[in-house]
Design an enzyme around this catalytic site. Structure first.
Site, PDB file in Angstrom:
ATOM      1  CG  ASP A 125      -3.148  -0.559  -1.990  1.00 17.74           C
ATOM      2  OD1 ASP A 125      -2.972   0.604  -1.588  1.00 17.74           O
ATOM      3  OD2 ASP A 125      -3.803  -1.397  -1.345  1.00 17.74           O
ATOM      4  CB  SER A 151      -0.960  -0.049   1.189  1.00 17.49           C
ATOM      5  OG  SER A 151      -1.860   1.006   1.104  1.00 17.49           O
ATOM      6  CG  HIS A 152       0.453   3.606   3.463  1.00 16.69           C
ATOM      7  ND1 HIS A 152      -0.372   2.520   3.672  1.00 16.69           N
ATOM      8  CD2 HIS A 152       1.076   3.838   4.624  1.00 16.69           C
ATOM      9  CE1 HIS A 152      -0.257   2.131   4.931  1.00 16.69           C
ATOM     10  NE2 HIS A 152       0.616   2.904   5.526  1.00 16.69           N
ATOM     11  CG  ASP A 173      -6.314   0.771  -0.513  1.00 11.96           C
ATOM     12  OD1 ASP A 173      -5.416   1.638  -0.508  1.00 11.96           O
ATOM     13  OD2 ASP A 173      -6.271  -0.267   0.183  1.00 11.96           O
ATOM     14  NE  ARG A 174      -3.888   4.234   3.147  1.00 10.90           N
ATOM     15  CZ  ARG A 174      -3.246   4.455   4.268  1.00 10.90           C
ATOM     16  NH1 ARG A 174      -2.798   5.672   4.560  1.00 10.90           N
ATOM     17  NH2 ARG A 174      -3.024   3.465   5.108  1.00 10.90           N
ATOM     18  CE  LYS A 204      -7.460   1.944   2.689  1.00 14.94           C
ATOM     19  NZ  LYS A 204      -7.116   0.744   3.449  1.00 14.94           N
ATOM     20  CG  ASP A 239      -3.012   3.892  -1.290  1.00 10.38           C
ATOM     21  OD1 ASP A 239      -3.793   3.725  -2.238  1.00 10.38           O
ATOM     22  OD2 ASP A 239      -2.942   3.101  -0.324  1.00 10.38           O
TER      23      ASP A 239
HETATM   24  C1  VG1 Z   1      -3.300   1.910   8.327  1.00  7.16           C
HETATM   25  C2  VG1 Z   1      -4.490   2.817   8.508  1.00  7.16           C
HETATM   26  C3  VG1 Z   1      -5.772   2.026   8.382  1.00  7.16           C
HETATM   27  C4  VG1 Z   1      -5.796   1.299   7.043  1.00  7.16           C
HETATM   28  C5  VG1 Z   1      -4.544   0.453   6.898  1.00  7.16           C
HETATM   29  C6  VG1 Z   1      -4.448  -0.190   5.543  1.00  7.16           C
HETATM   30  O1  VG1 Z   1      -3.277   0.936   9.335  1.00  7.16           O
HETATM   31  O2  VG1 Z   1      -4.436   3.470   9.746  1.00  7.16           O
HETATM   32  O3  VG1 Z   1      -6.869   2.889   8.515  1.00  7.16           O
HETATM   33  O4  VG1 Z   1      -6.920   0.475   6.947  1.00  7.16           O
HETATM   34  O5  VG1 Z   1      -3.388   1.267   7.066  1.00  7.16           O
HETATM   35  O6  VG1 Z   1      -4.523   0.766   4.545  1.00  7.16           O
HETATM   36  P1  VG1 Z   1      -2.328   1.041  10.640  1.00  7.16           P
HETATM   37  O7  VG1 Z   1      -2.521  -0.226  11.381  1.00  7.16           O
HETATM   38  O8  VG1 Z   1      -0.935   1.271  10.145  1.00  7.16           O
HETATM   39  O9  VG1 Z   1      -2.812   2.259  11.377  1.00  7.16           O
HETATM   40  V1  VG1 Z   1      -3.701   0.501   3.113  1.00  7.16           V
HETATM   41  O10 VG1 Z   1      -4.076   1.727   2.093  1.00  7.16           O
HETATM   42  O11 VG1 Z   1      -2.210   0.249   3.704  1.00  7.16           O
HETATM   43  O12 VG1 Z   1      -4.224  -1.015   2.527  1.00  7.16           O
HETATM   44 CO    CO Z   2      -3.626   1.277   0.262  1.00  6.85          CO
END
Ligand code: VG1
Ligand code: CO
Length: 539
Positions: A275, A112-113, A277-278, A372, A273
């Protein structure tokens, strides 16, 4: 021919908030990815002849792990693997593909990010047949299996050409390389009024952050909606995201922010982001926090064709501000407060109890898929702008004038030594019972607890999901540790203050949250425990 390869467990394969995320170098250890993928297959039923979707955000290691996963899937009896061309599927597009192909599930390869590249991060997540991230019962079983695994299965076969559309055979299984964008773009055309968005003549800037949304945004925004060429910036997915953090916030997408604050800013700005989804939403001269975006989208969703019947309910993660709650209250809708992570929304969406969901971390989505969806949020905003014929700034001000404003920020302390972060949380949990009634930095604590969630559809309970300190008057601070990081611990401190309609609706967030920031440190001893005097990232 199926071959059995002996292995021994890797002991660190516990899925976090969103799948297993580790450094690439960890995934490159012998049997690391293989053990995890085989463990997934060992804990799910119904593989024989079933369809599996595989796709990722294109980061370093994506192609190599896809090739392994295809061979392991063939050896485990799957009948068909559907894979995005070039190994690319955004997370929401993967969710949609699982649903329309009636797949048993899917492997979503992404961190992801988090940054990508040979020394950065990689990840694997398993999604179930509804298209959503596997719920905790599945990830718990999966983790247990990784601790006992002693073999994985594969077939001897050449790598699949992931860049050519069409079907090939691997062992007894068919591998189908599909267009990564077409089905997803068609779904967006069903949900939103493309002709109205086109006719509105809006200008926009979309920063794909050299990540997976580039091809989706280019096709949808430039080709189908007619936005000018160049509207999509950084639109080619790169294995290392150009060396950047593909995290759409004001720190990592600051160039977009500057574009949107300039005198000649376009009407609308957005970013997504790694992947896809954000989403980050910035109107001309107006940043919208993700929590506010959720509330504003929920309040206006009926203006888009896909939601014209109205919403069934709204769901938000616990640390997300209560702005959406006020919309739910006005519309007479149920509101659900879930733990952090999209997997907790799946049951509510499947049960038809919620239509729109969101998280403060820039995730918004609906019942159209079970993840998302960054591009979806951008298109819903565009549809609303087109339907109302007003600017983002005007819509935001009108919203606050109606509902009041939840000033909100998240302070992240990254790369904290795990022992120190654990000590902070343990100390905090230890004194929760004594906090109500006390006054800290001028704020009186009304309630303090460690958030637990009971899923209303199946009664499953998730505990220890974050410490909440609620002050009299509706302000709040939440503390939790990240479950997506790959080195040390990240402490997240979520700060929120509610100002009723008619009062201070256009003040600086820093100023409005100053007393809550002071109270947060006084309560949790952030400086004392972490030896940090300021957060690394404020979003
Ligand atoms: C973070 C965010 C959470 C989100 C998760 C995955 O998790 O706070 O809201 O669902 O990333 O998003 P954490 O445990 O680091 O707070 V993504 O876009 O990485 O799939
Ligand atoms: Co993501």
């Amino acid at each position: 021919m199926t071959r059995t390869v002996a292995t021994t467990p890797h002991t660190d394969q516990k899925p976090g908030t969103s799948g297993l995320r580790k450094k690439v170098t960890v995934f490159q250890q012998p049997n690391y990815a293989e053990n995890f993928i085989q463990s997934v297959f060992d804990v799910i039923d119904g593989k024989q002849g079933a369809t599996l979707v595989i796709g990722g955000d294109g980061r370093f290691l994506n192609r190599a792990v896809i090739q392994k996963a295809i061979r392991i899937a063939a050896a485990n009896g799957f009948g068909r693997v559907v894979v995005g061309r070039g190994g690319i599927l955004s997370t929401p597009a993967a969710s949609h593909m699982i649903r329309i192909r009636k797949a048993l599930g899917g492997l979503v390869l992404s961190a992801s990010h988090n940054p990508g590249g040979p020394t950065e991060d990689f990840g694997i997540k398993y999604n179930i047949a509804n298209g959503g991230p596997a719920p905790e019962q599945v990830t718990d079983a999966l983790y247990a299996r990784t601790k006992t695994i002693d073999r994985w299965l594969t077939v001897d076969a050449d790598d699949v050409d992931l860049d050519t559309l069409g079907e090939v055979r691997v062992g007894g299984m068919t591998v189908e390389v599909v267009d990564s964008v077409a089905d997803y773009a068609a779904l967006m055309e069903e949900l939103f009024d493309f002709p109205a968005i086109r006719a509105a003549g809006l200008t926009m800037a979309f920063d794909a952050m050299s990540a997976v949304t580039g091809p989706y945004a280019t096709e949808i925004l430039e080709n189908r909606l007619g936005f000018a060429k160049g509207t999509v910036r950084n639109g080619t997915p790169l294995e290392d995201f150009g060396g950047h953090h593909p995290d759409p916030n004001l720190v990592h997408a600051h160039e977009l922010y500057e574009t949107m604050m300039a005198a000649d800013a376009p009407d609308f700005g957005a970013a997504s982001d790694g992947d896809g989804d954000r989403n980050l939403i910035i109107g001309r001269h107006r940043f919208v926090t993700p929590s506010d975006s959720l509330a504003m989208l929920a309040a206006n969703a009926h203006l888009a064709p896909g939601y014209k019947e109205g919403l069934k309910g709204i769901a938000r993660s616990m640390p997300t501000s209560a702005a959406a709650d006020r919309v739910a209250e006005k519309l007479g809708l149920p509101i659900f407060e879930t733990p952090t992570g999209w997997k907790f929304f799946g049951n509510l969406l499947d049960a038809g109890m919620a239509t729109i969901c969101g998280e403060e971390s820039a995730g918004t989505g609906s019942d159209h898929v079970r993840e998302k969806d960054g591009v979806w949020a951008v298109l819903l905003w565009l549809n609303i702008l087109a339907a109302r014929g007003e600017s983002v700034d005007a819509i935001a001000r009108d919203h606050w004038a109606t509902y009041g404003r939840n000033y909100y920020a998240r302070h992240d302390y990254e790369g904290v030594e795990s022992d120190r972060a654990d000590a902070l949380m343990a100390e905090l949990r230890g004194k929760l019972a004594d906090l109500p009634g006390t006054t800290v930095a001028g704020l009186t604590i009304a309630e303090a607890d460690d958030f637990a969630y009971t899923d209303p559809t199946d009664g499953s309970v998730s505990r220890n999901q974050g410490v909440r300190i609620l002050f009299e008057g509706g302000s709040r601070v939440v503390f939790r540790l990240s479950g997506t990081g790959t080195s040390g611990a990240t402490l997240r401190v979520y700060l929120e203050r509610y100002e009723p309609a008619g009062e201070d609706l256009d003040r600086e967030t820093d100023e409005m949250l100053a007393d809550i920031v002071a109270a947060a440190d006084a309560i949790a001893g952030i400086v004392r425990h972490t030896a940090r005097t300021a957060p690394d990232v404020i979003t």
